[in-house]
Design a protein around this motif. Structure first.
Motif, PDB file in Angstrom:
ATOM      1  N   ALA A 112      -4.524 -66.790 -80.570  1.00  0.00           N
ATOM      2  CA  ALA A 112      -4.427 -66.850 -82.032  1.00  0.00           C
ATOM      3  C   ALA A 112      -4.773 -68.241 -82.550  1.00  0.00           C
ATOM      4  CB  ALA A 112      -3.034 -66.440 -82.491  1.00  0.00           C
ATOM      5  N   ASP A 113      -4.408 -69.264 -81.779  1.00  0.00           N
ATOM      6  CA  ASP A 113      -4.712 -70.649 -82.154  1.00  0.00           C
ATOM      7  C   ASP A 113      -6.140 -71.045 -81.805  1.00  0.00           C
ATOM      8  OD1 ASP A 113      -2.098 -70.900 -83.015  1.00  0.00           O
ATOM      9  OD2 ASP A 113      -1.426 -72.006 -81.246  1.00  0.00           O
ATOM     10  N   GLY A 114      -6.827 -70.240 -81.008  1.00  0.00           N
ATOM     11  CA  GLY A 114      -8.174 -70.576 -80.567  1.00  0.00           C
ATOM     12  C   GLY A 114      -8.194 -71.722 -79.569  1.00  0.00           C
ATOM     13  N   ASN A 115      -7.104 -71.870 -78.810  1.00  0.00           N
ATOM     14  CA  ASN A 115      -6.951 -72.987 -77.883  1.00  0.00           C
ATOM     15  C   ASN A 115      -7.398 -72.578 -76.473  1.00  0.00           C
ATOM     16  OD1 ASN A 115      -6.057 -75.122 -76.279  1.00  0.00           O
ATOM     17  ND2 ASN A 115      -4.273 -75.500 -77.590  1.00  0.00           N
ATOM     18  N   ALA A 116      -8.689 -72.753 -76.211  1.00  0.00           N
ATOM     19  CA  ALA A 116      -9.266 -72.324 -74.930  1.00  0.00           C
ATOM     20  C   ALA A 116      -8.701 -73.110 -73.756  1.00  0.00           C
ATOM     21  CB  ALA A 116     -10.783 -72.448 -74.966  1.00  0.00           C
ATOM     22  N   ALA A 117      -8.470 -74.411 -73.931  1.00  0.00           N
ATOM     23  CA  ALA A 117      -7.981 -75.231 -72.816  1.00  0.00           C
ATOM     24  C   ALA A 117      -6.583 -74.796 -72.387  1.00  0.00           C
ATOM     25  CB  ALA A 117      -7.980 -76.705 -73.204  1.00  0.00           C
ATOM     26  N   GLU A 118      -5.699 -74.592 -73.331  1.00  0.00           N
ATOM     27  CA  GLU A 118      -4.339 -74.147 -72.992  1.00  0.00           C
ATOM     28  C   GLU A 118      -4.361 -72.727 -72.448  1.00  0.00           C
ATOM     29  OE1 GLU A 118      -1.279 -75.751 -72.906  1.00  0.00           O
ATOM     30  OE2 GLU A 118      -2.636 -77.460 -73.034  1.00  0.00           O
ATOM     31  N   HIS A 119      -5.203 -71.883 -73.026  1.00  0.00           N
ATOM     32  CA  HIS A 119      -5.301 -70.512 -72.536  1.00  0.00           C
ATOM     33  C   HIS A 119      -5.769 -70.509 -71.079  1.00  0.00           C
ATOM     34  CE1 HIS A 119      -7.108 -66.553 -71.840  1.00  0.00           C
ATOM     35  NE2 HIS A 119      -6.014 -66.157 -72.452  1.00  0.00           N
ATOM     36  N   ALA A 120      -6.778 -71.309 -70.771  1.00  0.00           N
ATOM     37  CA  ALA A 120      -7.309 -71.368 -69.406  1.00  0.00           C
ATOM     38  C   ALA A 120      -6.246 -71.818 -68.419  1.00  0.00           C
ATOM     39  CB  ALA A 120      -8.512 -72.303 -69.347  1.00  0.00           C
TER      40      ALA A 120
END
Length: 137
Positions: A112-120
């Motif tokens: 939802a935040d568009g945070n690819a680094a944290e998602h990865a």
């Protein structure tokens, strides 16, 4: 890339579900299970790469597959439709991995935040998505 729109808000229309998520919906509808031909459940489980012992875990965690995995693929630059066309075997494996993930709340938040680094950092499919970026995207 912002994928906030890709993760639907409660009450929003649901996107098309993956094969495992559709199977889980059918599993929950006892009438459909009762109407299955003998051996059909075993065939469906085998097609999904699952066994009867996998069902409790999969049932608990599979609902995110149809929503979170497509959003994760988009966030990481992978076209889910192209992946389904070019590497359906890999997409199904990613669906299986996603259905067993226990980080759905964090996943939903990072998507939802568009945070690819944290998602990865939390996604068990991140390595695969990273390798597919630009191939199916």
């Amino acid at each position: 890339m912002n994928t906030a729109a890709a993760v639907p808000k409660p009450g929003a229309a649901k996107p098309d579900k993956g094969a495992i998520a559709r199977f889980i919906d059918a599993w929950r509808d006892r009438r459909e299970l009762a109407a299955m031909a003998p051996g059909e459940l075993d065939r469906m489980l085998g097609d999904a790469g699952l066994s009867h012992t996998d069902l409790p875990s999969v049932l608990d965690h599979a609902r995110q597959v149809g929503v979170l995995l497509p959003a994760a693929l988009t966030l990481h630059g992978v076209d889910a439709d192209a992946l389904a066309h070019e590497r359906l075997d890999l997409l199904r494996d990613m669906q299986r991995v996603c259905s067993g993930c226990r980080s759905t709340a964090a996943c939903r938040r990072f998507l939802a935040d568009g945070n690819a680094a944290e998602h990865a950092r939390i996604c068990p499919n991140a390595y695969s998505m990273d390798r597919l970026d630009g191939v199916c995207g």
